[in-house]
Design an enzyme around this catalytic site. Structure first.
Site, PDB file in Angstrom:
ATOM      1  CG  HIS A  36     -16.958  13.668  26.409  1.00  0.00           C
ATOM      2  ND1 HIS A  36     -16.347  14.167  25.279  1.00  0.00           N
ATOM      3  CD2 HIS A  36     -16.142  12.691  26.895  1.00  0.00           C
ATOM      4  CE1 HIS A  36     -15.204  13.524  25.089  1.00  0.00           C
ATOM      5  NE2 HIS A  36     -15.060  12.627  26.037  1.00  0.00           N
ATOM      6  CG  HIS A  76     -14.657  15.522  29.434  1.00  0.00           C
ATOM      7  ND1 HIS A  76     -13.759  15.725  30.458  1.00  0.00           N
ATOM      8  CD2 HIS A  76     -15.773  15.020  30.008  1.00  0.00           C
ATOM      9  CE1 HIS A  76     -14.305  15.337  31.605  1.00  0.00           C
ATOM     10  NE2 HIS A  76     -15.526  14.922  31.362  1.00  0.00           N
ATOM     11  N   GLY A 124      -8.420  21.177  28.317  1.00  0.00           N
ATOM     12  CA  GLY A 124      -8.440  19.904  27.621  1.00  0.00           C
ATOM     13  C   GLY A 124      -7.858  18.861  28.542  1.00  0.00           C
ATOM     14  CG  ASP A 162     -15.102  11.529  39.910  1.00  0.00           C
ATOM     15  OD1 ASP A 162     -14.943  11.802  41.112  1.00  0.00           O
ATOM     16  OD2 ASP A 162     -16.186  11.138  39.438  1.00  0.00           O
ATOM     17  N   GLY A 163     -11.837  13.141  37.114  1.00  0.00           N
ATOM     18  CA  GLY A 163     -10.545  13.119  36.445  1.00  0.00           C
ATOM     19  C   GLY A 163      -9.677  14.297  36.838  1.00  0.00           C
ATOM     20  CB  ILE A 194     -19.397   7.664  36.021  1.00  0.00           C
ATOM     21  CG1 ILE A 194     -20.628   7.032  36.675  1.00  0.00           C
ATOM     22  CG2 ILE A 194     -19.196   7.111  34.611  1.00  0.00           C
ATOM     23  CD1 ILE A 194     -20.609   5.519  36.737  1.00  0.00           C
ATOM     24  CG  HIS A 268     -17.184   9.729  30.782  1.00  0.00           C
ATOM     25  ND1 HIS A 268     -16.271  10.219  29.872  1.00  0.00           N
ATOM     26  CD2 HIS A 268     -16.807  10.217  31.983  1.00  0.00           C
ATOM     27  CE1 HIS A 268     -15.385  10.976  30.496  1.00  0.00           C
ATOM     28  NE2 HIS A 268     -15.681  10.983  31.778  1.00  0.00           N
ATOM     29  CB  SER A 383      19.374  27.331  41.636  1.00  0.00           C
ATOM     30  OG  SER A 383      19.964  26.700  42.757  1.00  0.00           O
ATOM     31  CD  GLU A 410       9.382  20.960  39.346  1.00  0.00           C
ATOM     32  OE1 GLU A 410      10.554  20.931  39.748  1.00  0.00           O
ATOM     33  OE2 GLU A 410       8.472  20.224  39.792  1.00  0.00           O
ATOM     34  CG  PHE A 435      13.188  19.408  37.174  1.00  0.00           C
ATOM     35  CD1 PHE A 435      13.382  18.037  37.142  1.00  0.00           C
ATOM     36  CD2 PHE A 435      13.997  20.172  38.002  1.00  0.00           C
ATOM     37  CE1 PHE A 435      14.356  17.438  37.925  1.00  0.00           C
ATOM     38  CE2 PHE A 435      14.969  19.584  38.792  1.00  0.00           C
ATOM     39  CZ  PHE A 435      15.155  18.208  38.754  1.00  0.00           C
ATOM     40  CG  HIS A 471      19.504  16.704  38.452  1.00  0.00           C
ATOM     41  ND1 HIS A 471      19.073  15.468  38.869  1.00  0.00           N
ATOM     42  CD2 HIS A 471      18.995  17.596  39.351  1.00  0.00           C
ATOM     43  CE1 HIS A 471      18.351  15.594  39.965  1.00  0.00           C
ATOM     44  NE2 HIS A 471      18.283  16.876  40.270  1.00  0.00           N
TER      45      HIS A 471
END
Length: 666
Positions: A36, A76, A124, A162-163, A194, A268, A383, A410, A435, A471
């Site tokens: 990249h 990347h 990553g 942006d990602g 981009i 990119h 809990s 989480e 979860f 659950h």
């Protein structure tokens, strides 16, 4: 927070340094025909400025505790980081740059913690690095409040794409950072508009990221020219001066310098190609006949910066020697093994308690002796029973406590815990087992990095009852066992829960997942010699209840967690009917598989082929022990909404049904 005065800007040297990044990145990616180039070329100015004018580091001492941290969340674009580490003198020689993305190189396709010196965390999956950076920043403030700002007072710089900003994990972690005012964080957002599929306005047009971060409680500087050293420097200085976490929204051109591919999706995630690489080098003034070219001015600038860093780390050594907290801090860094057995809670035979409660009791018995143990839950501490007693929770302005309120986050919790772990803590993060899916990427990365995290998962089966199948975990334990290097432990009672915590605290080369019940389980009576001591958990599986007559057992019952006492009761019934039965508690397959063959064969004699495995989850993975003459009593569907006792009968997890299933084996 104190800051180190940045050196005056040497614009020509900075320009040469940025040019070196572009040169190395173009050639490395072309050589591997993979990578990249857009981000390294677009962020070359920002990265050079950070390393040459702001980042406090000593390349000869990469683990210096008070170094500033640099995180490339957009992993990347790793040739940016590898170029920096090469230039800065971290021992990443040019041969490694030439072997970019090749087998065995120190320059893999995304940065890997523990593999390449100078890489602070494995980035990553997008957003993870941002969350790790929050954890690193939090760790710095916690350490500073414990040992003094003269010993720990660092900044964490991160470049995010942006990602990264689209992924939910960064939002969870950064919301947490804003609330807690983790003011040593400086994020530089590479706002280049981009993505792989096109311009970001195809999906990201209506969102103002800077305004979102302002709502999180961050200090935000909008529309800073990412190629203007003076503007960037002023923004970083303003960020360091503000007590809030800071976001600098950099306006950059992806692939800057490429005549035809800059500011396009084509640069990119793909090499420039030979023709465009030649045109780009010509446009930038990079010699065509010198692959992997670096101007000497860049090396000289980094050598000077390394000398400054060495002086800073030497001065820190003097501060450590003079500190009243020296012994305490060195003990934190050393983390000598702790014998926790004398502090093990005493389980009362015959009493019943959920392992979430008994594990919580063990955690609190051990916590005073393990000061680097910190953590919290995703808004579920009452809990999960994970609050450490006799301490406070970290909060804005006071990070001296050991409890952390992560909120219902989480995924963010997992990423933050990983950041705490790479900073020297043993963090735990707790939620319901169901979860664990929300944070799986973070758990996987903790295993990939061999981090000493403790993942605490309660409400571990259908037996949580009336909340129903949404659950009730069924496939989750098997899914966690599928992660390499993750040690999964499902204790059967209070004694095993205590030993499980001892194992988790002692393990420094990988994460541990503790799988705990909501419902009460009987504390097994180990005092009369009929049942083995729970210390057998340390080896993963052990003979809990041997066959009474000393003969080779006809049948072995293998179980984990809440199903162990059921099998023990079933064994009594089967032996009353004349069968020779052994009960094996198998709380951790990973620990058991790590034992030598002789021990494993001692617990599970290869000649005993009739084996019944009992676990309230999907059968996946148990065939290795059940053998072709055996069977598995598990669940191959989702749960139901009903009281736990009714569910036990409905799904067959009763001593009576175990007896029936065993009798079918002959």
């Amino acid at each position: 927070m104190t800051t180190t005065q940045a050196t005056a800007l040497d614009i020509p040297a900075l320009e040469k340094a940025a040019l070196a990044i572009r040169s190395l990145s173009i050639d490395a990616i072309e050589a591997s025909d993979s990578g990249h180039p857009g981000l390294p070329m677009g962020c070359a100015e920002a990265a050079s400025l950070i390393y040459l004018n702001h980042l406090r580091y000593d390349p000869k001492r990469p683990d210096w505790p008070n170094r500033d941290r640099f995180v490339l969340s957009a992993g990347h674009g790793c040739m940016l980081l590898y170029s920096l580490l090469h230039l800065a003198g971290y021992g990443l020689d040019k041969k490694e740059i030439e072997n970019f993305r090749q087998l065995g190189s120190k320059t893999p396709g995304h940065p890997e913690y523990g593999h390449t010196v100078g890489v602070e965390t494995t980035t990553g999956p997008l957003g993870q690095g941002a969350g790790n950076a929050v954890g690193m920043g939090l760790a710095g403030l916690m350490l500073g409040d414990r040992f003094g700002k003269d010993l720990v007072d660092y900044h964490v710089y991160a470049i995010c794409s942006d990602g990264d900003m689209m992924e939910g994990v960064s939002g969870e972690a950064c919301s947490f950072a804003g609330h807690h005012q983790i003011g040593n964080l400086i994020f530089l957002y590479d706002d280049n508009n981009i993505s792989i599929e096109g311009r970001t306005d195809i999906t990201f047009k209506g969102e103002n990221v800077g305004k979102r971060y302002e709502a999180y409680g961050w200090h935000v500087q909008h529309e800073v020219d990412g190629h203007d050293f003076e503007a960037l420097n002023a923004a970083i200085e303003a960020a360091k001066a503000d007590p809030r976490p800071s976001l600098i929204v950099m306006q950059t051109t992806i692939g800057k310098g490429s005549p035809n591919k800059a500011d396009t999706p084509g640069i990119h995630g793909s090499p420039l190609g030979a023709d465009e690489a030649k045109l780009t080098k010509e446009a930038l003034g990079i010699p065509l006949d010198q692959p992997f070219w670096v101007p000497q001015e860049a090396y000289a600038a980094y050598e000077a910066r390394a000398k400054e860093g060495a002086a800073l780390s030497a001065a820190w050594d003097e501060a450590l020697r003079a500190s009243s907290k020296r012994a305490e801090f060195e003990a934190f860094l050393r983390k000598a093994p702790v014998d926790l057995k004398p502090h093990r809670p005493k389980a009362e035979p015959g009493k019943s308690a959920a392992t979430r409660k008994t594990a919580g009791a063990a955690e609190n018995a051990y916590a005073p002796h393990v000061p680097w143990l910190v953590g919290g839950s995703a808004d579920l501490a009452p809990s999960t029973n994970t609050l450490i007693k006799d301490t406070t929770a970290v909060k804005a302005g006071d990070f001296s406590g050991r409890n952390i309120h992560f909120g219902v986050r989480e995924h963010g919790m997992g990423a933050i815990c990983n950041g705490l772990a790479v900073s020297g803590f043993k963090p735990f993060g707790a939620t319901f087992l169901q979860f664990s899916d929300y944070m799986r990427a973070s758990v996987r990365l903790s295993a990939l990095m061999k981090l000493p995290c403790v993942w605490i998962y309660t409400h571990d089966s259908i037996f949580l009852g009336e909340d129903g199948p949404t659950h009730q975990p069924v496939e989750h334990v098997a899914a966690l066992r599928a992660i390499p290097r993750l040690t999964v432990i499902r204790p059967a009672d209070a004694d095993e829960a205590a030993v499980a915590w001892e194992v988790a605290i002692a393990k420094h080369d990988g994460p541990v997942a503790l799988i705990l019940t909501r419902q009460n389980l009987p504390n097994l009576d180990r005092g009369d010699g009929k049942l083995a001591a729970a210390d057998g958990l340390e080896r993963g599986g052990y003979v809990l209840r041997p066959e009474k007559d000393g003969r080779q057992p006809e049948l072995i019952l293998i179980a984990t967690g809440s199903e162990v006492h059921i099998c023990a009761a079933a064994a009594e019934k089967l032996e009353a009917a004349g069968k020779s039965v052994r009960v094996v508690s198998m709380p951790s397959v990973e620990l058991f598989e790590a034992q030598d063959t002789a021990y494993r064969d001692q617990v599970l004699p290869p000649t005993v082929r009739k084996r019944l495995v009992v676990e309230a989850g999907v059968p996946m993975g148990w065939s290795r022990y059940a053998t072709e003459d055996g069977a598995i009593l598990g669940i191959d569907t989702f749960g139901e909404s009903a009281p736990a006792e009714e569910l036990a009968k409905h799904f067959g997890f009763t001593a009576e049904n175990v007896v029936k299933r065993a009798e079918l084996l002959g």
